[in-house]
Design an enzyme around this catalytic site. Structure first.
Site, PDB file in Angstrom:
ATOM      1  N   HIS A  19       0.921  -1.148   0.074  1.00  0.00           N
ATOM      2  CA  HIS A  19       0.133  -0.078  -0.073  1.00  0.00           C
ATOM      3  C   HIS A  19       1.019   1.123   0.061  1.00  0.00           C
ATOM      4  O   HIS A  19       2.006   0.989   0.314  1.00  0.00           O
ATOM      5  CB  HIS A  19      -0.924   0.037   1.296  1.00  0.00           C
ATOM      6  CG  HIS A  19      -2.069  -0.904   1.357  1.00  0.00           C
ATOM      7  ND1 HIS A  19      -2.695  -1.492   2.045  1.00  0.00           N
ATOM      8  CD2 HIS A  19      -2.502  -1.508   0.122  1.00  0.00           C
ATOM      9  CE1 HIS A  19      -3.587  -2.248   1.893  1.00  0.00           C
ATOM     10  NE2 HIS A  19      -3.569  -2.480   0.489  1.00  0.00           N
ATOM     11  N   LYS A  23       5.013   1.560   1.030  1.00  0.00           N
ATOM     12  CA  LYS A  23       5.959   1.410  -0.105  1.00  0.00           C
ATOM     13  C   LYS A  23       7.654   1.779   0.153  1.00  0.00           C
ATOM     14  O   LYS A  23       8.410   1.016  -0.163  1.00  0.00           O
ATOM     15  CB  LYS A  23       5.556   2.359  -1.438  1.00  0.00           C
ATOM     16  CG  LYS A  23       4.460   1.804  -2.138  1.00  0.00           C
ATOM     17  CD  LYS A  23       4.017   2.487  -3.340  1.00  0.00           C
ATOM     18  CE  LYS A  23       2.933   2.162  -4.327  1.00  0.00           C
ATOM     19  NZ  LYS A  23       2.011   1.079  -3.751  1.00  0.00           N
ATOM     20  N   SER A  65      -1.874  -1.340 -11.718  1.00  0.00           N
ATOM     21  CA  SER A  65      -1.770  -0.774 -10.460  1.00  0.00           C
ATOM     22  C   SER A  65      -3.014  -1.752  -9.553  1.00  0.00           C
ATOM     23  O   SER A  65      -3.985  -2.144 -10.138  1.00  0.00           O
ATOM     24  CB  SER A  65      -2.354   0.596 -10.410  1.00  0.00           C
ATOM     25  OG  SER A  65      -2.416   1.271  -9.294  1.00  0.00           O
ATOM     26  N   ASP A  71      -4.269  -6.307  -8.093  1.00  0.00           N
ATOM     27  CA  ASP A  71      -4.417  -7.362  -6.916  1.00  0.00           C
ATOM     28  C   ASP A  71      -4.955  -8.542  -7.518  1.00  0.00           C
ATOM     29  O   ASP A  71      -4.735  -9.687  -7.100  1.00  0.00           O
ATOM     30  CB  ASP A  71      -5.123  -6.882  -5.793  1.00  0.00           C
ATOM     31  CG  ASP A  71      -4.421  -5.719  -5.084  1.00  0.00           C
ATOM     32  OD1 ASP A  71      -3.180  -5.520  -5.030  1.00  0.00           O
ATOM     33  OD2 ASP A  71      -5.235  -4.780  -4.857  1.00  0.00           O
ATOM     34  N   HIS A  98      -9.941  -0.009  -2.721  1.00  0.00           N
ATOM     35  CA  HIS A  98     -10.031  -1.468  -3.355  1.00  0.00           C
ATOM     36  C   HIS A  98      -9.970  -2.333  -2.058  1.00  0.00           C
ATOM     37  O   HIS A  98      -9.418  -3.613  -2.462  1.00  0.00           O
ATOM     38  CB  HIS A  98      -8.949  -1.444  -4.706  1.00  0.00           C
ATOM     39  CG  HIS A  98      -7.681  -1.596  -4.130  1.00  0.00           C
ATOM     40  ND1 HIS A  98      -7.036  -0.386  -3.470  1.00  0.00           N
ATOM     41  CD2 HIS A  98      -6.609  -2.575  -4.038  1.00  0.00           C
ATOM     42  CE1 HIS A  98      -5.741  -0.425  -3.271  1.00  0.00           C
ATOM     43  NE2 HIS A  98      -5.520  -1.971  -3.433  1.00  0.00           N
TER      44      HIS A  98
END
EC number: 4.2.3.3
Length: 151
Positions: A19, A23, A65, A71, A98
């Site tokens: 996330h 990062k 992304s 994901d 998300h």
């Protein structure tokens, strides 16, 4: 559910995800473990993968992304037996738009019985295990048996 065995190769297929708030922490971990990671096949969600590749020079196959479906792309690779390890530095203190995709990715990793590191400590334990560089047999759902039972 019936189980079958899948052999993970010595050179693992490793997915790297983080996330936004995590990062920098993942980048620091990747830099610290670059030599070990070079012997494996690396995948990542789009933003994370591009950042890691740019900052470390590692070859990383980037999906799109995470919020745009990355994901779910990694989840599909896991369910196909094409990802062996998931390193996912997620932020448990901040909700993301998300979030259902995040939960689905973690669920799929559990269903297919792959090792998951969700922070620096678990990643350290996982990548310092001698098994990371060895073939390893794992039990996974026997999808053919599952399908036969349901049809």
């Amino acid at each position: 559910m019936q189980k079958t065995t899948r052999t993970m190769p010595a050179h693992k297929h490793v997915a790297l995800v983080a996330h936004d708030n995590c990062k920098p922490e993942l980048l620091r971990w990747v830099k610290e473990n670059k030599e070990k990671l070079q012997s494996h096949f690396l995948y990542a969600t789009g933003t994370t993968g591009h950042m890691l590749s740019k900052e470390t020079g590692l070859a990383i196959k980037s999906m799109i992304s995470g919020p745009m479906g990355g994901d779910q792309q990694l989840g599909a690779l896991i369910s196909e037996g094409n990802i062996d390890v998931l390193v996912f530095f997620w932020d448990p203190l901040n909700a993301v738009p998300h979030d259902p995709d995040v939960k689905a990715l973690l669920r799929i990793a559990s269903v297919w019985n792959i090792p998951v590191a969700t922070n620096r400590a678990t990643a350290k334990f996982l990548f310092n295990s001698p098994l990371i560089d060895q073939e390893v047999d794992i039990e996974v759902p026997d999808y053919d048996a599952y399908l036969a039972e349901r049809t």
